[in-house]
Design a protein around this motif. Structure first.
Motif, PDB file in Angstrom:
ATOM      1  N   PHE A 132       0.856  -1.186   0.000  1.00  0.00           N
ATOM      2  CA  PHE A 132       0.000   0.000   0.000  1.00  0.00           C
ATOM      3  C   PHE A 132       0.893   1.237   0.000  1.00  0.00           C
ATOM      4  CE2 PHE A 132       0.939  -0.925   4.364  1.00  0.00           C
ATOM      5  CZ  PHE A 132       1.002   0.294   5.018  1.00  0.00           C
ATOM      6  N   HIS A 182       1.719   4.977   1.730  1.00  0.00           N
ATOM      7  CA  HIS A 182       1.532   5.823   2.910  1.00  0.00           C
ATOM      8  C   HIS A 182       2.497   6.990   2.797  1.00  0.00           C
ATOM      9  CE1 HIS A 182       0.611   7.060   6.945  1.00  0.00           C
ATOM     10  NE2 HIS A 182       1.867   6.941   7.320  1.00  0.00           N
ATOM     11  N   LYS A 237      -7.113   1.372   4.830  1.00  0.00           N
ATOM     12  CA  LYS A 237      -6.021   1.910   5.637  1.00  0.00           C
ATOM     13  C   LYS A 237      -6.593   2.974   6.563  1.00  0.00           C
ATOM     14  CE  LYS A 237      -3.214   4.975   3.867  1.00  0.00           C
ATOM     15  NZ  LYS A 237      -2.163   5.668   3.103  1.00  0.00           N
ATOM     16  N   PRO A 270       0.151   3.955   9.895  1.00  0.00           N
ATOM     17  CA  PRO A 270      -0.865   3.261   9.098  1.00  0.00           C
ATOM     18  C   PRO A 270      -1.224   1.893   9.687  1.00  0.00           C
ATOM     19  CG  PRO A 270       1.276   2.993   8.078  1.00  0.00           C
ATOM     20  CD  PRO A 270       1.471   3.875   9.285  1.00  0.00           C
ATOM     21  N   TYR A 271      -2.503   1.599   9.671  1.00  0.00           N
ATOM     22  CA  TYR A 271      -3.010   0.287  10.070  1.00  0.00           C
ATOM     23  C   TYR A 271      -3.946  -0.185   8.977  1.00  0.00           C
ATOM     24  CZ  TYR A 271      -1.195   1.146  14.756  1.00  0.00           C
ATOM     25  OH  TYR A 271      -0.372   1.395  15.828  1.00  0.00           O
ATOM     26  N   LEU A 272      -3.893  -1.481   8.670  1.00  0.00           N
ATOM     27  CA  LEU A 272      -4.749  -2.053   7.641  1.00  0.00           C
ATOM     28  C   LEU A 272      -5.806  -2.942   8.287  1.00  0.00           C
ATOM     29  CD1 LEU A 272      -2.025  -3.136   5.050  1.00  0.00           C
ATOM     30  CD2 LEU A 272      -3.297  -0.977   5.175  1.00  0.00           C
TER      31      LEU A 272
END
Length: 166
Positions: free
Chosen positions: A77, A79, A111, A118-120
């Protein structure tokens, strides 16, 4: 009158091996997730928009992840305009068990930024029944199972369009 030789013998009604192979491949591509019982499943009804679980793992940059491509549960991803990846290989989190579904996914990865990190999370994009498998689009067209289905489908489509006879 034109017929497709690939479908089988019109006299006996027997289907050709090539056609049966194509039919099985198409059914597996479309309904294969119903046969695969390894994955992530709901234990109760979930409304559309429910956060299911966190995609936990080691947060690394995209270049470092490329060296692990064949050995991990990787989710790439962006960020802050940088390529990032969560490698869930050593994680005890359950999100890594969700299977790929690029035709009709019922979840997606979102996200969220918490304390600038960042956390998914897996989030449902439709109502999910109890016992339903949670599947999301890996967004990885290079995945070997996708290539196999696409290559086989293209090959059989080519054969079908070139086997017309008068």
């Amino acid at each position: 009158m034109k017929t497709l030789r690939m479908f089988g013998d019109p006299q006996t009604g027997q289907l050709s091996v090539e056609f049966l192979g194509l039919l099985i491949l198409a059914l597996l591509a479309y309904f294969g997730h119903l046969l695969a019982r390894y994955g992530l499943f709901t234990d109760k009804f979930l409304d559309r928009g429910t956060y299911i679980c966190e995609y936990k793992g080691e947060l690394i940059d995209g270049k470092a992840a490329d060296s692990r491509k064949d050995f991990g549960f990787l989710f790439y991803f962006t960020h802050k305009e940088e390529s990032k990846c969560v490698d869930a290989m050593k994680s005890k989190g359950i999100a890594k068990y969700a299977n790929d579904e690029w035709v009709r996914p019922n979840a997606r990865v979102v996200k969220e930024i918490i304390d600038d990190e960042p956390y998914l999370f897996l989030k449902s994009i439709q109502n999910l029944k109890e016992g339903e498998e949670i599947r999301y689009d890996y967004n990885d067209s290079s995945a070997p199972w996708r290539k196999q289905v696409i290559q086989q489908s293209l090959f059989n489509t080519y054969k079908m369009t070139n086997c017309l006879m008068d």
